[in-house]
Write a protein that holds these residues in place. Sequence first.
Motif, mmCIF file in Angstrom:
data_model
loop_
_atom_site.group_PDB
_atom_site.id
_atom_site.type_symbol
_atom_site.label_atom_id
_atom_site.label_comp_id
_atom_site.label_asym_id
_atom_site.label_seq_id
_atom_site.Cartn_x
_atom_site.Cartn_y
_atom_site.Cartn_z
ATOM 1 N N GLY A 74 7.919 -61.613 39.827
ATOM 2 C CA GLY A 74 7.913 -62.244 38.523
ATOM 3 C C GLY A 74 6.591 -62.108 37.801
ATOM 4 O O GLY A 74 5.555 -61.843 38.410
ATOM 5 N N ALA A 75 6.651 -62.286 36.491
ATOM 6 C CA ALA A 75 5.466 -62.226 35.632
ATOM 7 C C ALA A 75 5.876 -62.732 34.254
ATOM 8 O O ALA A 75 7.059 -62.873 33.948
ATOM 9 C CB ALA A 75 4.946 -60.802 35.521
ATOM 10 N N LYS A 76 4.862 -62.980 33.442
ATOM 11 C CA LYS A 76 5.081 -63.306 32.033
ATOM 12 C C LYS A 76 4.583 -62.131 31.211
ATOM 13 O O LYS A 76 3.547 -61.537 31.529
ATOM 14 C CB LYS A 76 4.314 -64.566 31.646
ATOM 15 C CG LYS A 76 4.823 -65.800 32.336
ATOM 16 C CD LYS A 76 4.054 -67.022 31.889
ATOM 17 C CE LYS A 76 4.625 -68.247 32.587
ATOM 18 N NZ LYS A 76 4.059 -69.483 32.076
ATOM 19 N N PHE A 77 5.305 -61.803 30.159
ATOM 20 C CA PHE A 77 4.855 -60.748 29.259
ATOM 21 C C PHE A 77 3.844 -61.374 28.307
ATOM 22 O O PHE A 77 4.203 -62.220 27.488
ATOM 23 C CB PHE A 77 6.034 -60.148 28.487
ATOM 24 C CG PHE A 77 7.047 -59.496 29.386
ATOM 25 C CD1 PHE A 77 6.755 -58.309 30.028
ATOM 26 C CD2 PHE A 77 8.275 -60.079 29.595
ATOM 27 C CE1 PHE A 77 7.680 -57.709 30.871
ATOM 28 C CE2 PHE A 77 9.217 -59.487 30.425
ATOM 29 C CZ PHE A 77 8.917 -58.301 31.069
ATOM 30 N N THR A 78 2.579 -60.972 28.424
ATOM 31 C CA THR A 78 1.529 -61.602 27.627
ATOM 32 C C THR A 78 0.999 -60.717 26.508
ATOM 33 O O THR A 78 0.611 -61.226 25.464
ATOM 34 C CB THR A 78 0.354 -62.035 28.525
ATOM 35 O OG1 THR A 78 -0.097 -60.909 29.283
ATOM 36 C CG2 THR A 78 0.773 -63.152 29.469
ATOM 37 N N ASN A 79 0.968 -59.426 26.715
ATOM 38 C CA ASN A 79 0.512 -58.481 25.690
ATOM 39 C C ASN A 79 1.344 -57.210 25.794
ATOM 40 O O ASN A 79 1.691 -56.782 26.892
ATOM 41 C CB ASN A 79 -0.971 -58.129 25.893
ATOM 42 C CG ASN A 79 -1.875 -59.273 25.537
ATOM 43 O OD1 ASN A 79 -1.889 -59.732 24.400
ATOM 44 N ND2 ASN A 79 -2.620 -59.776 26.510
ATOM 45 N N LEU A 88 0.455 -58.365 31.681
ATOM 46 C CA LEU A 88 1.343 -59.315 32.341
ATOM 47 C C LEU A 88 0.527 -60.514 32.802
ATOM 48 O O LEU A 88 -0.574 -60.357 33.326
ATOM 49 C CB LEU A 88 2.045 -58.685 33.549
ATOM 50 C CG LEU A 88 3.017 -57.545 33.268
ATOM 51 C CD1 LEU A 88 3.622 -57.033 34.569
ATOM 52 C CD2 LEU A 88 4.111 -57.968 32.308
ATOM 53 N N GLY A 89 1.085 -61.693 32.619
ATOM 54 C CA GLY A 89 0.435 -62.914 33.064
ATOM 55 C C GLY A 89 1.048 -63.396 34.367
ATOM 56 O O GLY A 89 2.257 -63.351 34.556
ATOM 57 N N MET A 90 0.213 -63.826 35.264
ATOM 58 C CA MET A 90 0.617 -64.379 36.563
ATOM 59 C C MET A 90 1.604 -63.498 37.333
ATOM 60 O O MET A 90 2.575 -63.994 37.910
ATOM 61 C CB MET A 90 1.177 -65.788 36.399
ATOM 62 C CG MET A 90 0.181 -66.747 35.782
ATOM 63 S SD MET A 90 0.725 -68.465 35.700
ATOM 64 C CE MET A 90 2.281 -68.370 34.854
ATOM 65 N N PRO A 91 1.388 -62.175 37.362
ATOM 66 C CA PRO A 91 2.335 -61.341 38.097
ATOM 67 C C PRO A 91 2.134 -61.473 39.608
ATOM 68 O O PRO A 91 1.006 -61.477 40.102
ATOM 69 C CB PRO A 91 1.988 -59.930 37.630
ATOM 70 C CG PRO A 91 0.542 -59.995 37.270
ATOM 71 C CD PRO A 91 0.318 -61.387 36.760
ATOM 72 N N GLY A 96 9.409 -54.030 28.044
ATOM 73 C CA GLY A 96 8.851 -54.921 29.059
ATOM 74 C C GLY A 96 9.365 -54.594 30.448
ATOM 75 O O GLY A 96 8.616 -54.592 31.426
#
Length: 132
Positions: free
Chosen positions: A77-82, A123-126, A53
Motif C-alpha cells: 500500500g501507499a498514498k499517491f502524493t505527487n 508515493l506517501g507511506m509506501p 498511479g
Amino acid sequence: MTLEAGAELAPKTYPVTRASLVRYAGASGDFNPIHWSDRVATAVGLPGVIAHGMFTMALVARAVSEWTDGAEVVDFGAKFTNPVVVPDDDEGTSVTVSGTVKSVEDGVATITLTVVSGDQKVLGMPKVTVRA
C-alpha cells in the motif's frame, strides 16, 4: 534472497516515457487523456501528462519482486502524493524505488519504501509485506 531487519535494498530505477504510458493504457484499459494529452492535463490543473498511479505502483511491485526473487506479497500500500510528470520527448523521466527491511517476524518481512521521480517523492507511506 534472505531478508534481514535493517537491510538496505539497492535502488532500482525504471524509465517512464510517453510510449510506456501508451502501452500501459492499452494493457489496463485506462485511456484517461491526462495520461497522454498535455492540453487536457494542463486544463485540469496538472503540470503536464502524468503516469497512471497504478503504473507507478507496478514499478514498485517490480522492484520488490526483483529484490525478493518473486516472494509472495502479503500486503502492499501507499498514498499517491505527487504525480509522475512525463515529458513529451524520447527520454521521458524515471521512477526510482529504494527500500529498507523494517522487520522480519514469523516468516513475513515488512519493507518500507521510498519512491521518487526526479527529486520528488511520489508515493506517501509506501510499504510492502512479503513472505520471507
